[in-house]
Design a protein around this motif. Structure first.
Motif, PDB file in Angstrom:
ATOM      1  N   GLU A   1       0.815  -1.222   0.000  1.00 44.14           N
ATOM      2  CA  GLU A   1       0.000   0.000   0.000  1.00 44.14           C
ATOM      3  C   GLU A   1       0.845   1.268   0.000  1.00 44.14           C
ATOM      4  O   GLU A   1       0.302   2.374   0.043  1.00 44.14           O
ATOM      5  CB  GLU A   1      -0.903   0.006   1.248  1.00 44.14           C
ATOM      6  N   VAL A   2       2.160   1.111  -0.079  1.00 42.77           N
ATOM      7  CA  VAL A   2       3.070   2.248   0.074  1.00 42.77           C
ATOM      8  C   VAL A   2       3.729   2.586  -1.249  1.00 42.77           C
ATOM      9  O   VAL A   2       4.213   1.702  -1.963  1.00 42.77           O
ATOM     10  CB  VAL A   2       4.150   1.929   1.134  1.00 42.77           C
ATOM     11  N   ARG A   3       3.774   3.877  -1.556  1.00 46.76           N
ATOM     12  CA  ARG A   3       4.478   4.360  -2.738  1.00 46.76           C
ATOM     13  C   ARG A   3       5.810   4.941  -2.297  1.00 46.76           C
ATOM     14  O   ARG A   3       5.866   5.892  -1.513  1.00 46.76           O
ATOM     15  CB  ARG A   3       3.653   5.443  -3.454  1.00 46.76           C
ATOM     16  N   VAL A   4       6.906   4.361  -2.794  1.00 48.95           N
ATOM     17  CA  VAL A   4       8.251   4.814  -2.438  1.00 48.95           C
ATOM     18  C   VAL A   4       8.785   5.694  -3.554  1.00 48.95           C
ATOM     19  O   VAL A   4       8.837   5.283  -4.718  1.00 48.95           O
ATOM     20  CB  VAL A   4       9.197   3.623  -2.211  1.00 48.95           C
ATOM     21  N   HIS A   5       9.215   6.903  -3.202  1.00 50.99           N
ATOM     22  CA  HIS A   5       9.707   7.882  -4.177  1.00 50.99           C
ATOM     23  C   HIS A   5      11.222   8.005  -4.078  1.00 50.99           C
ATOM     24  O   HIS A   5      11.775   8.122  -2.978  1.00 50.99           O
ATOM     25  CB  HIS A   5       9.086   9.255  -3.914  1.00 50.99           C
ATOM     26  N   ARG A   6      11.899   7.978  -5.225  1.00 49.04           N
ATOM     27  CA  ARG A   6      13.310   8.339  -5.279  1.00 49.04           C
ATOM     28  C   ARG A   6      13.393   9.853  -5.439  1.00 49.04           C
ATOM     29  O   ARG A   6      12.796  10.422  -6.367  1.00 49.04           O
ATOM     30  CB  ARG A   6      14.002   7.663  -6.460  1.00 49.04           C
ATOM     31  N   VAL A   7      14.115  10.508  -4.542  1.00 49.37           N
ATOM     32  CA  VAL A   7      14.272  11.962  -4.601  1.00 49.37           C
ATOM     33  C   VAL A   7      15.735  12.244  -4.928  1.00 49.37           C
ATOM     34  O   VAL A   7      16.633  12.034  -4.108  1.00 49.37           O
ATOM     35  CB  VAL A   7      13.867  12.627  -3.275  1.00 49.37           C
ATOM     36  N   ASP A   8      15.995  12.706  -6.139  1.00 49.31           N
ATOM     37  CA  ASP A   8      17.358  12.859  -6.631  1.00 49.31           C
ATOM     38  C   ASP A   8      18.012  14.128  -6.102  1.00 49.31           C
ATOM     39  O   ASP A   8      17.374  15.179  -5.988  1.00 49.31           O
ATOM     40  CB  ASP A   8      17.368  12.898  -8.157  1.00 49.31           C
ATOM     41  N   GLU A   9      19.301  14.001  -5.812  1.00 48.71           N
ATOM     42  CA  GLU A   9      20.099  15.160  -5.445  1.00 48.71           C
ATOM     43  C   GLU A   9      21.060  15.514  -6.573  1.00 48.71           C
ATOM     44  O   GLU A   9      20.974  16.584  -7.160  1.00 48.71           O
ATOM     45  CB  GLU A   9      20.862  14.900  -4.152  1.00 48.71           C
ATOM     46  N   THR A  10      21.979  14.592  -6.904  1.00 47.86           N
ATOM     47  CA  THR A  10      22.926  14.873  -7.976  1.00 47.86           C
ATOM     48  C   THR A  10      23.509  13.564  -8.497  1.00 47.86           C
ATOM     49  O   THR A  10      23.527  12.551  -7.789  1.00 47.86           O
ATOM     50  CB  THR A  10      24.074  15.786  -7.470  1.00 47.86           C
ATOM     51  N   VAL A  11      23.955  13.596  -9.748  1.00 48.72           N
ATOM     52  CA  VAL A  11      24.725  12.482 -10.315  1.00 48.72           C
ATOM     53  C   VAL A  11      26.165  12.636  -9.853  1.00 48.72           C
ATOM     54  O   VAL A  11      26.730  13.732  -9.909  1.00 48.72           O
ATOM     55  CB  VAL A  11      24.638  12.507 -11.853  1.00 48.72           C
ATOM     56  N   LEU A  12      26.760  11.568  -9.365  1.00 46.68           N
ATOM     57  CA  LEU A  12      28.137  11.657  -8.904  1.00 46.68           C
ATOM     58  C   LEU A  12      29.096  11.654 -10.092  1.00 46.68           C
ATOM     59  O   LEU A  12      28.822  11.034 -11.124  1.00 46.68           O
ATOM     60  CB  LEU A  12      28.432  10.507  -7.945  1.00 46.68           C
ATOM     61  N   PRO A  13      30.225  12.347  -9.978  1.00 45.49           N
ATOM     62  CA  PRO A  13      31.162  12.490 -11.096  1.00 45.49           C
ATOM     63  C   PRO A  13      31.619  11.141 -11.638  1.00 45.49           C
ATOM     64  O   PRO A  13      31.674  10.143 -10.903  1.00 45.49           O
ATOM     65  CB  PRO A  13      32.329  13.272 -10.487  1.00 45.49           C
ATOM     66  N   PRO A  14      31.953  11.084 -12.926  1.00 40.72           N
ATOM     67  CA  PRO A  14      32.264   9.802 -13.567  1.00 40.72           C
ATOM     68  C   PRO A  14      33.484   9.092 -13.008  1.00 40.72           C
ATOM     69  O   PRO A  14      33.616   7.876 -13.165  1.00 40.72           O
ATOM     70  CB  PRO A  14      32.475  10.174 -15.040  1.00 40.72           C
ATOM     71  N   ASP A  15      34.389   9.807 -12.346  1.00 41.85           N
ATOM     72  CA  ASP A  15      35.551   9.116 -11.787  1.00 41.85           C
ATOM     73  C   ASP A  15      35.288   8.587 -10.374  1.00 41.85           C
ATOM     74  O   ASP A  15      36.173   8.000  -9.752  1.00 41.85           O
ATOM     75  CB  ASP A  15      36.788  10.014 -11.796  1.00 41.85           C
ATOM     76  N   THR A  16      34.072   8.789  -9.858  1.00 43.20           N
ATOM     77  CA  THR A  16      33.748   8.302  -8.517  1.00 43.20           C
ATOM     78  C   THR A  16      33.770   6.783  -8.454  1.00 43.20           C
ATOM     79  O   THR A  16      34.366   6.190  -7.555  1.00 43.20           O
ATOM     80  CB  THR A  16      32.362   8.814  -8.073  1.00 43.20           C
ATOM     81  N   GLY A  17      33.106   6.124  -9.423  1.00 43.67           N
ATOM     82  CA  GLY A  17      33.004   4.673  -9.403  1.00 43.67           C
ATOM     83  C   GLY A  17      34.352   3.970  -9.407  1.00 43.67           C
ATOM     84  O   GLY A  17      34.607   3.095  -8.563  1.00 43.67           O
ATOM     85  N   PRO A  18      35.265   4.307 -10.334  1.00 41.75           N
ATOM     86  CA  PRO A  18      36.567   3.636 -10.344  1.00 41.75           C
ATOM     87  C   PRO A  18      37.367   3.843  -9.067  1.00 41.75           C
ATOM     88  O   PRO A  18      38.148   2.967  -8.682  1.00 41.75           O
ATOM     89  CB  PRO A  18      37.273   4.279 -11.546  1.00 41.75           C
TER      90      PRO A  18
END
Length: 308
Positions: A24-41
């Motif tokens: 019965e619950v709707r879960v919302h994603r609330v975006d802040e920012t995309v992290l820079p492309p070198d973050t993952g590596p």
């Protein structure tokens, strides 16, 4: 905490709003920012292009064309049992940070949260999976006099007692950048009497009917995930016990900022095993869109079947 990095590319701004139904619950994603492309590596150094190439279902949503993991900063908001809940609070605006991509950030996160139906004054409960910079930033906002005041003045903020005690015990030798984060984003909610510490180390802690904190140590000693149950359905918000979907396929891959990498890997395997083959929705706190999915067994690891 993530290392200094470049600012996000204009073409990689937050995606369109997304939400998922859990009973019965709707879960919302609330975006802040995309992290820079070198973050993952940097964050997941063992998730090399060669490794991600071995996991074809990661493309094109979860890896860049060069095979690097993609990550984002967002929170989750929902209402259940009359309680309006926010899980983690991102990086925050206007704060002095060592990471240039986070320094004096200026996003319209608060507007997105309100647009999703959760104006700050309406939030009743803020769940902090752990006390890292990119999970506590919107705990507070800048007041007219320059002080930091609770963004959600009518909410109780909750985290695990183990998490609080760990950082409190390190205060004397804590680096200045982390000390600054506690001063502007954690201590003000404690000083306002809004912070509750829960005992989670020995097993789940019930927050309310259908809401439990799950002990998921390793990334930090007191890290927790959040389980939501409603109408026979369930979902788990990962926090940082799973940073990226590549860690489903390769659960042994750890983050360079895990306090106990071995414990983090064991925790991740146990969580994924408990979800595999069920209808439970996994909501990744740093997963780029499609962000959520169901866990299925896949060889020696798992895969995410996106719930779009």
């Amino acid at each position: 905490m993530l290392r200094p990095a470049t600012t996000p590319e204009p073409s990689r701004r937050p995606a369109a709003p997304a939400s998922w139904q859990v009973g019965e619950v709707r879960v919302h994603r609330v975006d802040e920012t995309v992290l820079p492309p070198d973050t993952g590596p940097w964050l997941l150094p063992d998730a090399t292009p060669g490794v991600t190439a071995e996991v074809p279902w990661l493309r094109p949503d979860f890896t860049a064309p060069n095979g690097a993991p993609l990550l984002s900063s967002h929170t989750f908001a929902f209402e259940t049992g009359g309680r309006r809940v926010l899980v983690d609070t991102g990086i925050g605006n206007g704060k002095s940070r060592a990471n240039p991509a986070w320094h004096r950030l200026d996003t319209d996160y608060a507007h997105r949260l309100t647009a999703a139906g959760f104006p700050p004054d309406s939030v009743d409960l803020v769940v902090l999976t752990h006390l890292h910079t990119d999970h506590v930033g919107w705990n507070t906002r800048a007041a007219a006099d320059g002080s930091w005041v609770p963004t959600f003045p009518n909410a109780r903020y909750v985290t695990s007692r183990t998490e609080w005690d760990y950082w409190a015990g390190r205060w004397g030798d804590m680096e200045e950048s982390r000390r600054r984060m506690f001063h502007d984003s954690v201590h003000p909610i404690r000083d306002a009497g809004l912070l509750d510490l829960l005992d989670v180390q020995d097993g789940p802690a019930v927050l309310a009917p259908g809401l439990r904190l799950l002990p998921t140590p390793g990334h930090t000693p007191g890290h927790v995930a959040l389980e939501l149950r409603s109408g026979g359905s369930s979902a788990v918000v990962t926090g940082d016990c799973v940073h990226h979907p590549v860690q489903l396929a390769r659960p042994h891959i750890t983050s360079c900022v895990d306090t106990d990498p071995g414990q983090a890997a064991r925790t991740r395997r146990a969580l994924l095993a408990s979800l595999a083959g069920t209808d439970a929705l996994l909501l990744g706190t740093h997963f780029p869109p499609p962000t959520a999915g169901r866990v299925t067994a896949d060889g020696a690891g798992y895969r995410l079947a996106p719930a779009r």
